[in-house]
Design an enzyme around this catalytic site. Structure first.
Site, short mmCIF file in Angstrom:
data_model
loop_
_atom_site.label_atom_id
_atom_site.label_comp_id
_atom_site.label_asym_id
_atom_site.label_seq_id
_atom_site.Cartn_x
_atom_site.Cartn_y
_atom_site.Cartn_z
N ASP A 25 0.85 -1.19 0.00
CA ASP A 25 0.00 0.00 0.00
C ASP A 25 0.89 1.23 0.00
OD1 ASP A 25 -0.13 1.19 3.02
OD2 ASP A 25 -0.12 -1.00 3.14
N ASP A 113 -10.03 3.65 6.38
CA ASP A 113 -8.89 3.63 7.29
C ASP A 113 -9.31 4.21 8.64
OD1 ASP A 113 -6.48 3.95 8.62
OD2 ASP A 113 -5.39 4.63 6.85
N GLU A 115 -8.19 4.55 12.30
CA GLU A 115 -7.07 4.45 13.24
C GLU A 115 -6.85 5.79 13.93
OE1 GLU A 115 -3.06 4.43 11.48
OE2 GLU A 115 -4.05 4.52 9.50
#
EC number: 3.2.1.17
Length: 216
Positions: A25, A113, A115
């Site tokens: 990624d 995503d 986080e």
């Protein structure tokens, strides 16, 4: 009997090798030669950032998708790093899908995503849950083939507590143990089986900064 057990062990090993894969990624623009280098190293998946945590499209995304296609990367995903403080999660997803409207057929997954508890999110589990639910609800109808969540046991509970609202979505988790397997995975918040693992981060390879990923 020992011979049969040995054969079963060898068969299992070959099966796991045949059906396991590695990918990368990236969060920066990647040129065609970079992706060609990754392909030569047997990376078959590229996951490209398309929306940044500052609340805007990453304009490197489409050129990187084009370069990955030209290099013959088999599977191309994108990820969206949401901006909680910007509000309107639905708009963040639709902005991303509109930006990618000519590429949706080429993409396998949109990854959300999730986080950074205490850094990218509020201190309220309830508010964070509502925001993430807005992302998920919008993503389901945005035209992507598949939607998944990038998060980890060290991240998700700190953002939403014990909420298991993401359990029906494939999980891509991070643990930088360098191991191309799921042996380290522990169930949490309703997830019992991972889809993909980020097993190494901040690696310099083919002249680019990448993370490495494994899936079966």
């Amino acid at each position: 009997m020992r011979f049969i057990i040995s054969l079963l062990f060898v068969f299992t090993l070959i099966f796991n090798l045949a059906f396991s894969h590695i990918g990368i990624d990236v969060s920066s623009g990647t040129n065609e030669s970079g992706f060609e280098c990754f392909k030569q190293k047997k990376y078959s998946r590229a996951i490209i950032r398309c929306y940044e945590s500052i609340g805007s499209i990453d304009t490197n995304c489409k050129p990187s998708i084009e370069n990955a296609k030209k290099a013959g990367i088999e599977t191309i995903d994108v990820y969206l790093f949401p901006c909680y403080d910007c509000g309107n999660p639905e708009n963040q997803v639709t902005t991303t899908s509109h930006y990618l409207k000519d590429y949706l057929k080429d993409l396998d997954f949109l990854w959300l995503d999730i986080e950074g508890p205490g850094q990218y999110w509020s201190g309220s589990y309830d508010n964070n849950k509502k925001f993430i639910q807005g992302l998920l609800d919008s993503a389901k109808t945005a035209g992507f083939k598949h939607v998944g969540i990038y998060t980890s046991e060290s991240q998700w509970p700190g953002i939403v507590g014990s909420w298991d609202g993401g359990k029906d979505y494939p999980i891509w988790y991070a643990n930088y143990d360098g191991a191309e397997n799921f042996n380290d995975f522990s169930p949490f918040n309703g997830w019992t089986k991972p889809h993909m693992k980020q097993y190494a981060g901040n690696i310099n390879e083919c002249g680019l900064g990448i993370d490495k990923n494994y899936w079966e």
